[in-house]
Motif scaffolding. Structure first.
Motif, mmCIF file in Angstrom:
data_model
loop_
_atom_site.group_PDB
_atom_site.id
_atom_site.type_symbol
_atom_site.label_atom_id
_atom_site.label_comp_id
_atom_site.label_asym_id
_atom_site.label_seq_id
_atom_site.Cartn_x
_atom_site.Cartn_y
_atom_site.Cartn_z
ATOM 1 N N ALA A 191 -5.479 6.008 21.343
ATOM 2 C CA ALA A 191 -4.944 6.558 20.471
ATOM 3 C C ALA A 191 -4.925 4.733 19.530
ATOM 4 N N ALA A 192 -4.697 4.258 21.283
ATOM 5 C CA ALA A 192 -4.296 2.624 20.453
ATOM 6 C C ALA A 192 -5.117 2.265 19.623
ATOM 7 N N VAL A 193 -6.619 2.385 19.926
ATOM 8 C CA VAL A 193 -8.446 2.575 19.446
ATOM 9 C C VAL A 193 -8.277 2.353 17.922
ATOM 10 N N ALA A 194 -7.080 3.801 17.749
ATOM 11 C CA ALA A 194 -7.596 4.401 16.673
ATOM 12 C C ALA A 194 -6.320 4.034 15.195
ATOM 13 N N LEU A 195 -5.410 3.155 16.011
ATOM 14 C CA LEU A 195 -3.897 3.085 15.342
ATOM 15 C C LEU A 195 -4.577 1.853 14.744
ATOM 16 N N LEU A 196 -5.626 1.193 15.558
ATOM 17 C CA LEU A 196 -5.655 -0.349 15.390
ATOM 18 C C LEU A 196 -6.834 -0.384 14.167
ATOM 19 N N LEU A 197 -7.908 0.418 14.903
ATOM 20 C CA LEU A 197 -9.081 0.510 13.492
ATOM 21 C C LEU A 197 -8.232 1.001 12.502
ATOM 22 N N ILE A 198 -7.196 1.873 12.187
ATOM 23 C CA ILE A 198 -6.545 1.557 10.223
ATOM 24 C C ILE A 198 -5.785 1.049 10.239
ATOM 25 N N GLN A 199 -5.244 0.065 11.226
ATOM 26 C CA GLN A 199 -4.271 -1.240 10.809
ATOM 27 C C GLN A 199 -4.804 -1.863 9.785
ATOM 28 N N TRP A 200 -6.217 -2.070 10.757
ATOM 29 C CA TRP A 200 -7.499 -3.463 10.197
ATOM 30 C C TRP A 200 -8.387 -2.621 9.019
ATOM 31 N N GLN A 201 -8.439 -1.788 8.606
ATOM 32 C CA GLN A 201 -9.050 -1.055 8.203
ATOM 33 C C GLN A 201 -8.713 -0.859 6.243
ATOM 34 N N SER A 202 -6.915 -0.595 6.166
ATOM 35 C CA SER A 202 -6.567 -0.712 5.839
ATOM 36 C C SER A 202 -6.049 -1.138 4.713
ATOM 37 N N PRO A 203 -6.231 -1.253 3.145
ATOM 38 C CA PRO A 203 -6.365 -2.723 1.832
ATOM 39 C C PRO A 203 -4.520 -2.971 2.322
ATOM 40 N N VAL A 204 -4.089 -4.069 1.863
ATOM 41 C CA VAL A 204 -3.033 -4.348 1.529
ATOM 42 C C VAL A 204 -2.882 -3.570 -0.501
ATOM 43 N N ILE A 205 -1.731 -3.838 -0.269
ATOM 44 C CA ILE A 205 -1.481 -3.445 -1.561
ATOM 45 C C ILE A 205 -0.067 -4.451 -1.687
ATOM 46 N N VAL A 206 -0.445 -5.351 -3.491
ATOM 47 C CA VAL A 206 -0.332 -6.360 -3.644
ATOM 48 C C VAL A 206 0.127 -6.156 -5.483
ATOM 49 N N THR A 207 0.916 -7.140 -6.207
ATOM 50 C CA THR A 207 0.693 -6.721 -7.279
ATOM 51 C C THR A 207 0.297 -8.352 -8.211
ATOM 52 N N PHE A 208 0.439 -7.883 -9.222
ATOM 53 C CA PHE A 208 0.336 -9.235 -10.077
ATOM 54 C C PHE A 208 -0.017 -9.385 -11.506
ATOM 55 N N ASP A 209 1.212 -9.881 -11.951
ATOM 56 C CA ASP A 209 2.006 -9.982 -13.387
ATOM 57 C C ASP A 209 0.862 -10.536 -14.061
ATOM 58 N N MET A 210 -0.180 -10.033 -14.783
ATOM 59 C CA MET A 210 -0.919 -10.266 -15.850
ATOM 60 C C MET A 210 -0.224 -10.509 -17.237
ATOM 61 N N LYS A 211 0.832 -10.378 -17.740
ATOM 62 C CA LYS A 211 1.386 -10.472 -19.107
ATOM 63 C C LYS A 211 1.735 -12.281 -18.419
ATOM 64 N N GLU A 212 2.683 -11.814 -17.865
ATOM 65 C CA GLU A 212 3.287 -13.489 -17.422
ATOM 66 C C GLU A 212 2.325 -14.535 -17.764
ATOM 67 N N THR A 213 0.474 -14.351 -17.200
ATOM 68 C CA THR A 213 -0.114 -15.159 -16.576
ATOM 69 C C THR A 213 -0.601 -15.214 -18.358
ATOM 70 N N VAL A 214 -1.052 -14.365 -18.365
ATOM 71 C CA VAL A 214 -2.644 -14.514 -20.139
ATOM 72 C C VAL A 214 -1.171 -14.899 -21.411
#
Length: 130
Positions: free
Chosen positions: A33-56
């Motif tokens: 279970a510990a190895v499975a949780l570690l792999l899930i944490q390691w493999q899952s991507p991070v969700i971030v935001t970017f303000d395209m309108k402000e940049t353009v």
């Protein structure tokens, strides 16, 4: 009578073996279970935001202040677009991130607008937009 003694003898042996076997199985399940949780944490991507309108918009304001010919303006806009695309692609790849436009996210995601804008500015100064 003899078979009863043998039965008791075997059951004592079994009882002695069952406890270590159960402990080993439980430890293996916890480790799994510990190895499975570690792999899930390691493999899952991070969700971030970017303000395209402000940049353009910021780029458009800055480029409007300079006096360039239409060809130079188009060339500058193309360099900016390539720098923007490259910067976002590099961030996505290196940080294992899913990048969403800021207005589509209500809350909970980290905003990377400032970091990406700095990277775009660096790329534009260096003349490197790849």
């Amino acid at each position: 009578m003899l078979p009863k003694k043998v039965d008791k003898k075997w059951s004592k042996r079994r009882r002695r073996c069952v406890k270590p076997v159960v402990i080993v199985i439980a430890c293996m399940m916890v480790l799994n279970a510990a190895v499975a949780l570690l792999l899930i944490q390691w493999q899952s991507p991070v969700i971030v935001t970017f303000d395209m309108k402000e940049t353009v918009d910021s780029f458009m304001d800055q480029s409007a202040k300079t006096r360039l010919s239409p060809a130079q303006t188009e060339q500058l806009a193309n360099r900016f677009n390539r720098a923007l695309d490259s910067s976002l692609a590099e961030y996505r790849k290196t940080q294992r991130a899913i990048i969403l436009v800021a207005p589509s996210v209500v809350s909970g995601a980290r905003d990377i607008t400032a970091a990406v804008q700095q990277d775009i500015a660096r790329r534009m100064r260096m003349g490197r937009d790849e």
